[in-house]
Design a protein around this motif. Structure first.
Motif, mmCIF file in Angstrom:
data_model
loop_
_atom_site.group_PDB
_atom_site.id
_atom_site.type_symbol
_atom_site.label_atom_id
_atom_site.label_comp_id
_atom_site.label_asym_id
_atom_site.label_seq_id
_atom_site.Cartn_x
_atom_site.Cartn_y
_atom_site.Cartn_z
ATOM 1 N N PRO A 1 0.964 -1.185 -0.054
ATOM 2 C CA PRO A 1 0.096 -0.132 -0.021
ATOM 3 C C PRO A 1 0.770 1.132 0.141
ATOM 4 O O PRO A 1 0.199 2.246 0.080
ATOM 5 N N THR A 2 2.309 1.139 0.054
ATOM 6 C CA THR A 2 2.769 2.138 0.148
ATOM 7 C C THR A 2 4.433 1.695 -0.441
ATOM 8 O O THR A 2 4.707 0.607 -0.436
ATOM 9 N N HIS A 3 5.083 2.761 -1.400
ATOM 10 C CA HIS A 3 6.116 2.349 -1.837
ATOM 11 C C HIS A 3 7.565 2.459 -0.954
ATOM 12 O O HIS A 3 7.481 3.788 -0.298
ATOM 13 N N ALA B 1 4.185 -5.124 -6.239
ATOM 14 C CA ALA B 1 3.916 -3.876 -6.784
ATOM 15 C C ALA B 1 3.034 -3.455 -5.828
ATOM 16 O O ALA B 1 2.563 -3.954 -4.797
ATOM 17 N N GLN B 2 2.483 -2.119 -6.198
ATOM 18 C CA GLN B 2 1.481 -1.500 -5.499
ATOM 19 C C GLN B 2 0.271 -2.387 -5.634
ATOM 20 O O GLN B 2 -0.135 -2.847 -6.714
ATOM 21 N N VAL C 1 -9.229 6.422 5.664
ATOM 22 C CA VAL C 1 -8.785 7.729 4.871
ATOM 23 C C VAL C 1 -7.343 8.033 5.483
ATOM 24 O O VAL C 1 -7.124 8.175 6.648
ATOM 25 N N SER C 2 -6.374 8.078 4.470
ATOM 26 C CA SER C 2 -4.994 8.411 4.837
ATOM 27 C C SER C 2 -4.690 9.777 4.978
ATOM 28 O O SER C 2 -5.002 10.551 4.020
ATOM 29 N N TYR D 1 0.505 6.694 1.168
ATOM 30 C CA TYR D 1 -0.396 5.332 1.690
ATOM 31 C C TYR D 1 -1.607 5.421 1.034
ATOM 32 O O TYR D 1 -2.395 6.181 1.314
ATOM 33 N N SER D 2 -1.996 4.131 0.415
ATOM 34 C CA SER D 2 -3.360 3.927 0.148
ATOM 35 C C SER D 2 -4.143 2.781 0.806
ATOM 36 O O SER D 2 -3.621 1.444 0.852
#
Length: 413
Positions: free
Chosen positions: A33-35, A283-284, A384-385, A390-391
């Motif tokens: 969810p985040t790189h 991956a994402q 909600v971020s 961050y997703s």
């Protein structure tokens, strides 16, 4: 409800993952969810090592440039230039600056060490499955078009080729015309719909058609790796020129089209990798999930497109499996403990550092699946971020995921 949720979690290891899946899929995708979080990359390395050693996976594919990735593959298999060391591989073999992350370096070094003394048929392979694309633009088509033309001209009669290498060179012109970073925000700066670019799209299509028309001869006169690379050159050339075409498009649908082209390229690369054996993918989450992907970008409050995972799943069915990763906190980025009415909040309150969740069972327990608690159930809220990087999970996608890897706290670094 808490007891039901507790029953859906398992210690995070390869055995637990495979027990959720039932059988080994050809493509097993781990989303994030985040790189760039070393906590997540280290977890990926640990899980992928187990899946390689215990489940026979032999290709690891990451969200990085498919052409650059050839340098990494040559290094880990020992078949590349012997003068190219790990430092150069990490500097030149990754896009998006992924080569700078220590965990990615550790993964490449481990793959190289794993392959030492093994026969070619049992070696680990590396692949980038993204196109030659960055958030700020796209590469020149010169390297892939030239490589494809060179491959064909060495193996079939020159009279069958649609053009000479000199014609390609003239039509491409200066590489800087294609890589202008201003073109991402201003379509008028892109050359993707110029007369030269349109002609290049036709020529690329003709060159790829020659691969199909002469496949028996080409495969007989090429090593398996050379043939696979020729197909990669063809996919990348046509996809890259299509991407440039839509970069030059001024319509409101421009960004949706670009996202779709990028993930179509990713999906085509993953399907090609799956033909040679079982593949691990990282991956994402948005690129790998089965459901419709969404994001906000610049002046677009909501963009929707079908990601690579959705496209691959439509082709492979249960031969494709997806594990989403969900997080509790990223405190150094302002992401504190999740609200208790979210999926992440419910998992966070279990108090364990990391585990894997049976996502379909969790969806049923929470009522997000038609076969679960029914329409009267109180569905979890969407988190909600406060940080754009961050997703959070989309609760509506739970039933479509094969599993969720949950990490309670992501540490800095």
């Amino acid at each position: 409800m808490a007891t039901d949720i507790k029953d859906t979690i398992h210690p995070l290891d390869s055995a637990a993952v495979m027990s959720l899946l039932g059988a080994r899929p050809r493509l097993l995708a781990l989303g994030e969810p985040t790189h760039g979080a070393e906590t997540l990359l280290g977890l990926r390395n640990e899980l992928f090592r187990q899946l390689v050693e215990h489940e026979g996976y032999r290709t690891i594919a990451l969200e990085t440039d498919c052409m650059m990735g050839l340098l990494v593959d040559g290094y880990v298999t020992g078949e590349g230039d012997p003068g190219v060391g790990l430092d150069e591989v990490m500097a030149r073999g990754f896009s998006h600056e992924w080569g700078a992350f220590p965990a990615n370096r550790e993964l490449v070094a481990w793959m190289r060490a794993y392959n030492e003394g093994r026969p070619a048929s049992d070696r680990l392979r590396f692949a980038g499955f993204d196109g030659p694309l960055e958030i700020t633009g796209a590469a020149s088509p010169r390297p892939v078009l030239t490589a494809l033309h060179d491959y064909l001209s060495a193996r079939i009669d020159a009279g069958l080729l649609p053009c000479t290498a000199a014609v390609l060179d003239r039509l491409i012109g200066e590489d800087a015309r294609w890589t202008d970073p201003e073109a991402m925000m201003d379509p008028s700066r892109s050359v993707g719909q110029s007369a030269e670019a349109r002609e290049l799209r036709l020529l690329a299509d003709d060159l790829v058609a020659l691969l199909d028309a002469h496949a028996p001869h080409l495969r007989a006169t090429s090593s398996p790796d050379d043939w696979d690379r020729a197909l990669l050159y063809g996919r990348t050339a046509t996809g890259l020129l299509r991407y440039h075409f839509w970069m030059a498009e001024p319509s409101p649908s421009r960004m949706t089209l670009l996202l779709g082209v990028r993930d179509s390229m990713m999906a085509a690369n993953l399907l090609a990798l799956a033909e040679r054996g079982p593949v691990l993918v990282n991956a994402q989450n948005a690129h790998l999930q089965r459901g419709l992907s969404t994001m906000s970008m610049w002046d677009h409050p909501r963009l929707e497109w079908w990601g690579a995972g959705a496209l691959v799943s439509a082709r492979l069915g249960r031969e494709y499996a997806f594990l989403a990763t969900a997080l509790g906190t990223i405190r150094h980025q302002g992401v504190d403990a999740p609200p208790s009415d979210t999926v992440e909040g419910l998992l966070y309150e279990l108090g364990e550092d990391r585990f894997v969740v049976d996502a379909p069972r969790l969806a049923a327990a929470l009522g997000t699946d038609p076969g679960g608690a029914g329409p009267g159930a109180a569905l979890p809220a969407a988190r909600v971020s406060p940080w754009f990087g961050y997703s959070p999970l989309d609760p509506a996608h739970l039933a479509d995921d094969d599993g969720i890897v949950f990490v309670r706290d992501v540490q800095p670094g």
